[in-house]
Design a protein around this motif. Sequence first.
Motif, PDB file in Angstrom:
ATOM      1  N   HIS A  21      -0.541  52.548 -26.395  1.00 12.51           N
ATOM      2  CA  HIS A  21      -1.373  51.886 -25.382  1.00 12.51           C
ATOM      3  C   HIS A  21      -2.805  51.750 -25.907  1.00 12.51           C
ATOM      4  O   HIS A  21      -3.363  52.690 -26.465  1.00 12.51           O
ATOM      5  N   ALA A  30      -2.334  51.441 -12.052  1.00  8.14           N
ATOM      6  CA  ALA A  30      -1.383  50.868 -12.996  1.00  8.14           C
ATOM      7  C   ALA A  30      -2.085  50.043 -14.073  1.00  8.14           C
ATOM      8  O   ALA A  30      -1.532  49.814 -15.149  1.00  8.14           O
ATOM      9  N   ASP A  31      -3.315  49.582 -13.772  1.00 11.11           N
ATOM     10  CA  ASP A  31      -4.054  48.747 -14.715  1.00 11.11           C
ATOM     11  C   ASP A  31      -5.147  49.513 -15.455  1.00 11.11           C
ATOM     12  O   ASP A  31      -5.425  49.230 -16.617  1.00 11.11           O
ATOM     13  N   VAL A  32      -5.796  50.439 -14.766  1.00 10.96           N
ATOM     14  CA  VAL A  32      -6.903  51.195 -15.352  1.00 10.96           C
ATOM     15  C   VAL A  32      -6.608  52.682 -15.190  1.00 10.96           C
ATOM     16  O   VAL A  32      -6.429  53.174 -14.078  1.00 10.96           O
ATOM     17  N   SER A  33      -6.550  53.389 -16.288  1.00 12.76           N
ATOM     18  CA  SER A  33      -6.202  54.808 -16.269  1.00 12.76           C
ATOM     19  C   SER A  33      -7.422  55.667 -15.950  1.00 12.76           C
ATOM     20  O   SER A  33      -8.570  55.222 -16.038  1.00 12.76           O
ATOM     21  N   THR A  66     -10.159  49.454  -8.743  1.00  7.89           N
ATOM     22  CA  THR A  66      -9.113  49.118  -9.705  1.00  7.89           C
ATOM     23  C   THR A  66      -7.793  49.765  -9.309  1.00  7.89           C
ATOM     24  O   THR A  66      -7.748  50.681  -8.493  1.00  7.89           O
ATOM     25  N   ASN A  67      -6.728  49.294  -9.926  1.00  4.53           N
ATOM     26  CA  ASN A  67      -5.384  49.814  -9.677  1.00  4.53           C
ATOM     27  C   ASN A  67      -5.027  50.833 -10.765  1.00  4.53           C
ATOM     28  O   ASN A  67      -5.231  50.559 -11.952  1.00  4.53           O
TER      29      ASN A  67
END
Length: 306
Positions: free
Chosen positions: A77, A141-144, A138-139
């Motif tokens: 990733h 799933a998109d931003v850790s 943010t989500n």
Amino acid sequence: MSEAHNEHETPIKTPKQLIAVVAAGFLVPIAIIALLVVYVGNSARTGAGSGGMSAEAVTQRIAPVAHVEVRDANAPHVYQTGEQLFKAVCSACHATGAAGAPKVGNSADWAPRIAQGFPTLLKTALAGKGAMPPRGGTNPADVSDYEIARAIVYMANQSGGHFSEPPPPAQPASGAGAAPASAAAAPASAASAETNAAAAAIAAISAAKPAATASAGQPAPGSPADLAAGKKLYGQVCVACHAAGVMGAPKFGNKADWAPRIKTGMNTLYNAALHGFNAMPAKGGSNAPDDEVKSAVDYMVHAAQQ
């Protein structure tokens, strides 16, 4: 008589002159019209919508709506840097100080926040505070969490802080020959205190995966084991808001805050905790199992009834 006759004479005295005048009367207007057409046709058109037929505009209109992006599921990733996430998300408020957000580069805004330490800043960013929504909107799933941590370090260090870059999460092994994570990790003796604190903060915010247990072995709601599990999740997630009553959250142990909520029934409290309520995100912004979230509710209700 001769003088009067001369006064009425025309300049056209021969048939050739008459033909020339008549031809000029037709050709001169035609030439003028042709020149005007050429001028108008070659001039730049700047009216509204005049660029709608350009090659670029036509290409955009006929482009397909759907796009297929093929990714290698086994590829590592690629995380955004703190600066990249700041420009993409955080700059909307932190670049200008909108809605009371600390402006990046303004040491006076950031000094009291930096003094709280990196773990507190990370908890605040993940849980949300004031006008800032959890995770900056943010989500997960998109931003850790790791990327949000990097953005915090970037903003703080641009404003007088000296936080160390948080350690990246371990990448999953992609084959039998993959080296163990411990071999790729830096020695513990070389890690700074700030780096260790950053790792601990990230680990604390992300709820740990529970060990698989049989349903028969689950503690009953309100039991000592259940309250112990709830206390653990409260310390990891819920404390960020409920310890001080941030954004209207019922303050831990405050009977006046909790009494009207307890009257609505435990199922109502469970539902609010699991699905979110007002400024509180679902599960407090964590990925904890439903049973642990309910245990945290039991723990806070139990504390308010003592």
